[in-house]
Design a protein around this motif. Structure first.
Motif, PDB file in Angstrom:
ATOM      1  N   VAL A 205      13.674  55.830  68.306  1.00 37.09           N
ATOM      2  CA  VAL A 205      14.760  56.135  69.351  1.00 37.09           C
ATOM      3  C   VAL A 205      15.989  56.576  68.856  1.00 37.09           C
ATOM      4  CG1 VAL A 205      15.954  55.316  71.331  1.00 37.09           C
ATOM      5  CG2 VAL A 205      13.339  54.929  71.146  1.00 37.09           C
ATOM      6  N   LYS A 206      16.594  55.512  68.036  1.00 33.02           N
ATOM      7  CA  LYS A 206      17.834  55.691  67.418  1.00 33.02           C
ATOM      8  C   LYS A 206      18.030  57.009  66.605  1.00 33.02           C
ATOM      9  CE  LYS A 206      18.868  50.732  67.594  1.00 33.02           C
ATOM     10  NZ  LYS A 206      18.656  49.278  66.872  1.00 33.02           N
ATOM     11  N   LEU A 207      16.890  57.264  65.840  1.00 37.26           N
ATOM     12  CA  LEU A 207      17.088  58.367  64.941  1.00 37.26           C
ATOM     13  C   LEU A 207      16.989  59.666  65.857  1.00 37.26           C
ATOM     14  CD1 LEU A 207      14.631  57.098  62.165  1.00 37.26           C
ATOM     15  CD2 LEU A 207      17.261  57.490  61.849  1.00 37.26           C
ATOM     16  N   ALA A 208      16.201  59.642  66.543  1.00 36.44           N
ATOM     17  CA  ALA A 208      16.166  60.838  67.575  1.00 36.44           C
ATOM     18  C   ALA A 208      17.395  61.029  68.339  1.00 36.44           C
ATOM     19  CB  ALA A 208      14.876  61.010  68.360  1.00 36.44           C
ATOM     20  N   LEU A 209      17.973  60.149  68.809  1.00 37.27           N
ATOM     21  CA  LEU A 209      19.243  60.318  69.542  1.00 37.27           C
ATOM     22  C   LEU A 209      20.350  60.633  68.594  1.00 37.27           C
ATOM     23  CD1 LEU A 209      19.189  56.996  71.902  1.00 37.27           C
ATOM     24  CD2 LEU A 209      19.061  59.363  72.560  1.00 37.27           C
ATOM     25  N   ALA A 210      20.253  60.193  67.399  1.00 39.37           N
ATOM     26  CA  ALA A 210      21.299  60.556  66.349  1.00 39.37           C
ATOM     27  C   ALA A 210      21.248  62.046  65.991  1.00 39.37           C
ATOM     28  CB  ALA A 210      21.353  59.704  65.135  1.00 39.37           C
ATOM     29  N   MET A 211      19.778  62.494  66.153  1.00 46.07           N
ATOM     30  CA  MET A 211      19.635  63.900  65.624  1.00 46.07           C
ATOM     31  C   MET A 211      19.949  64.612  66.889  1.00 46.07           C
ATOM     32  SD  MET A 211      15.839  63.693  63.836  1.00 46.07           S
ATOM     33  CE  MET A 211      15.632  62.846  62.288  1.00 46.07           C
ATOM     34  N   GLY A 212      20.307  64.174  68.048  1.00 46.88           N
ATOM     35  CA  GLY A 212      20.761  65.355  69.068  1.00 46.88           C
ATOM     36  C   GLY A 212      19.781  65.286  70.136  1.00 46.88           C
ATOM     37  N   ALA A 213      18.590  64.825  70.026  1.00 40.65           N
ATOM     38  CA  ALA A 213      17.547  64.779  71.004  1.00 40.65           C
ATOM     39  C   ALA A 213      17.736  64.022  72.248  1.00 40.65           C
ATOM     40  CB  ALA A 213      16.158  64.628  70.360  1.00 40.65           C
ATOM     41  N   GLN A 214      17.056  64.630  73.228  1.00 44.75           N
ATOM     42  CA  GLN A 214      16.896  63.729  74.603  1.00 44.75           C
ATOM     43  C   GLN A 214      15.618  63.032  74.438  1.00 44.75           C
ATOM     44  OE1 GLN A 214      15.878  66.219  78.033  1.00 44.75           O
ATOM     45  NE2 GLN A 214      15.473  64.691  79.320  1.00 44.75           N
ATOM     46  N   VAL A 215      15.724  61.790  74.597  1.00 42.87           N
ATOM     47  CA  VAL A 215      14.723  60.794  74.244  1.00 42.87           C
ATOM     48  C   VAL A 215      14.187  60.096  75.593  1.00 42.87           C
ATOM     49  CG1 VAL A 215      13.824  58.837  72.779  1.00 42.87           C
ATOM     50  CG2 VAL A 215      15.686  60.542  71.750  1.00 42.87           C
ATOM     51  N   VAL A 216      12.782  60.062  75.515  1.00 46.72           N
ATOM     52  CA  VAL A 216      12.132  59.468  76.493  1.00 46.72           C
ATOM     53  C   VAL A 216      11.185  58.242  75.815  1.00 46.72           C
ATOM     54  CG1 VAL A 216      10.604  59.359  78.673  1.00 46.72           C
ATOM     55  CG2 VAL A 216      12.259  61.311  78.142  1.00 46.72           C
TER      56      VAL A 216
END
Lengths: 369, 369
Positions: A205-216
């Motif tokens: 979650v943290k990595l995907a958010l830092a990549m700028g993704a919308q995360v569920v």
């Protein structure tokens, strides 16, 4: 030989306990490390309990290791005494196969595959066509110990911006989730689903958010919903079919971090056409999949195994740059078996990290392995 | 209205029998076709017997149709009376969703998905949010009939180099195997595995060989080994574990054409790293897959659904160019139920093609559907 001590499982049932053993002295290109911290990974439990039917006992787990360099071989130029370094899941590979030459050591196709930090080689050396592994033993002992000796090019530099105890779990849970996200091209603006919200899920979650993704986040534990939302993700209870519906055909990428056999069928319809669900948590036989949901939108189910040495360095540097890392809870090694039980119940969202200083309090039996 | 006759299933158990019904007159952009030949696809049997739990009775199967144009709507410019044309699995799609706009009608995301040539829409129109399909009925009748009416842009041109009866099965079994091979980039020099050697498998092998690939067929039927070798492929008996071993990690692409639930686990280790096994034969719940074999070499399992209209034209033209086509056996419609039984036993490597002239011998009841 170097006298070492650690914690080992001696059979699938008994609690892990203090254990004395020996390690080889560092050779030309080897680095000796005083272990400071070691993360506890769910696969440590699988391995200690022989749940993959390949455990060689005694088994000293631990592949999220951060330590201080105390000695280097004469040929080592990339690390110096005093450096803070990390060791992940691998300590060597065949170095000759195509993946190794491409720097994809985690997909090594050599006779023993890559050499695992503990319980390596994965194919016990005595049965393998190539004979013994490069460490001259048919079992490797991991990071639940005070000292480790590793070849220089399998070491990760830990930048000062990352606390060593926070860096430790990134070496497995970080790279395991980072590698597939990079490989399948996760990028800013995409919608990414993370199934399971334990140690791997937290990093994903943290990595995907830092990549700028919308995360569920999809979790089976109601108490974790709020935790996921605090990080900036949406969160859905897995059992709530109605809550899954609005996400139909909307995900660019999904990652399953659940550490055991589970059902992927509820998630497949959530993928966009031509998109992929990658399973990293469960290295076992999964629940049967309905190919109708796969074929109708040309979806894919894939797997991914940790990451390369270069990717491990990359995710460590990425975390340092973005100021992210696992939520950790420090653990005295004497409380290890209790921690295992909590992880197995799926209660633990953070990562346990063993403070190896606690090992000094152990009176270790003087009989060697 | 046009009086039509054909062969229909009326329930999951009874044999198919002669059936009279009506079709709409061609509209502005519609083309009316006298059906000459119709291939028998394994999915006709699944559908006739309600094995996908979505059959609307009466069910007139048939989606490998070749016929002669007998009438065109005022707005049709692309086809003329007398042309030999083909109709595959789809006769329409929503035309508004993203896949439709990309020309990927087979992945239509409209409220009813694409309109199937028979038993369409896949979601019965009365339940679907969009209401009736564009043909104004809640069921479509397929090519086991004497006449068909289809919108011009869902018709395929059959070049003179292809016999119409040979072209018919290409419209389903050809495009179903061609589409994934194109999508996953099969090319000359690659090693391609074809699992199952019935109607789909036969086309898959011929197409892959024409693309310049090295082809290995995996079959459970010993008698088919020699047939595969005659085509220029290697052939391995599925149950012969020893014969699978030398193929470990060697395939660039694998395609499963087996028309029912089966075990993919023996095949996964045969894929190279980062390569894909695509399942096109079985639209159902598959046997459980061991994710260890997937993750350890970052393999993928995917599905694919027939192909687009453009790909259908492409595979027809490819077959005409390379002089390939299915091995067919002509069938009188009166022998249809017997043919179904043989296909179900897995005995049939060729494709049955119904000679629709045989329908003229039927005395069809005058009561309409």
């Amino acid at each position: 030989m170097i006298s070492a001590r650690g914690y080992a499982a001696h059979d699938p049932q008994s609690p892990l306990r203090a254990f004395a053993f020996e390690r080889d002295e560092p050779r030309e290109r080897d680095v000796q490390i005083q272990v400071l911290f070691c993360g506890v990974c769910h696969s440590d439990i699988h391995q200690a309990k022989n749940e993959w039917s390949n455990t060689v006992y005694p088994c000293v787990p631990g592949h999220e290791v951060v330590g201080r360099v105390t000695k280097i071989g004469a040929g080592v130029t990339t690390h110096a005494v005093g450096d803070i370094v990390g060791v992940g899941c691998m300590i060597d590979s065949c170095r000759h196969c195509k993946p190794c030459k491409l720097g994809l050591q985690n997909y090594c196709e050599g006779p023993n595959s890559w050499l695992a930090t503990y319980n390596g080689p994965m194919v016990p050396a005595k049965q393998a066509p190539g004979g013994l592994n490069t460490y001259g033993r048919d079992n490797t002992y991991g990071g639940y110990s005070d000292v480790l000796v590793v070849r220089d090019d399998f070491l990760i530099r830990i930048p000062p911006a990352l606390k060593p105890e926070v860096a430790a779990p990134i070496l497995c849970s970080g790279v395991t989730t980072y590698s597939p996200m990079k490989h399948w091209g996760v990028q800013a603006g995409q919608k990414v689903g993370i199934i399971g919200f334990g140690g791997l899920g937290d990093m994903a979650v943290k990595l995907a958010l830092a990549m700028g993704a919308q995360v569920v986040v999809f979790t089976s534990t109601e108490a974790k919903l709020e935790e996921a939302r605090k990080l900036g993700a949406d969160a859905v209870l897995e059992s709530d079919a109605k809550a899954l519906e609005p996400h139909a055909s909307s995900f660019d990428f999904m990652l399953s971090t659940v550490p055991q056999r589970h059902d992927l069928n509820p998630y497949l319809p959530l993928l966009k056409r031509d998109c992929t669900l990658v399973v990293v948590g469960a290295l076992e036989v999964m629940a049967p999949v309905n190919n109708q949901q796969v074929a109708f939108h040309r979806r894919s189910i894939s797997g991914s195994l940790i990451g390369s040495i270069a990717e491990t360095q990359e995710v460590i540097d990425f975390c340092a740059l973005h100021g992210i890392g696992p939520d950790i809870e420090m653990l005295r090694i004497q409380d290890l078996n209790e921690a295992y039980a909590r992880i197995e119940k799926g209660e633990v969202r953070f990562r346990y990290v063993i403070d190896m200083a606690s090992l000094a309090e152990e009176s270790v039996p003087t009989t060697l392995a």
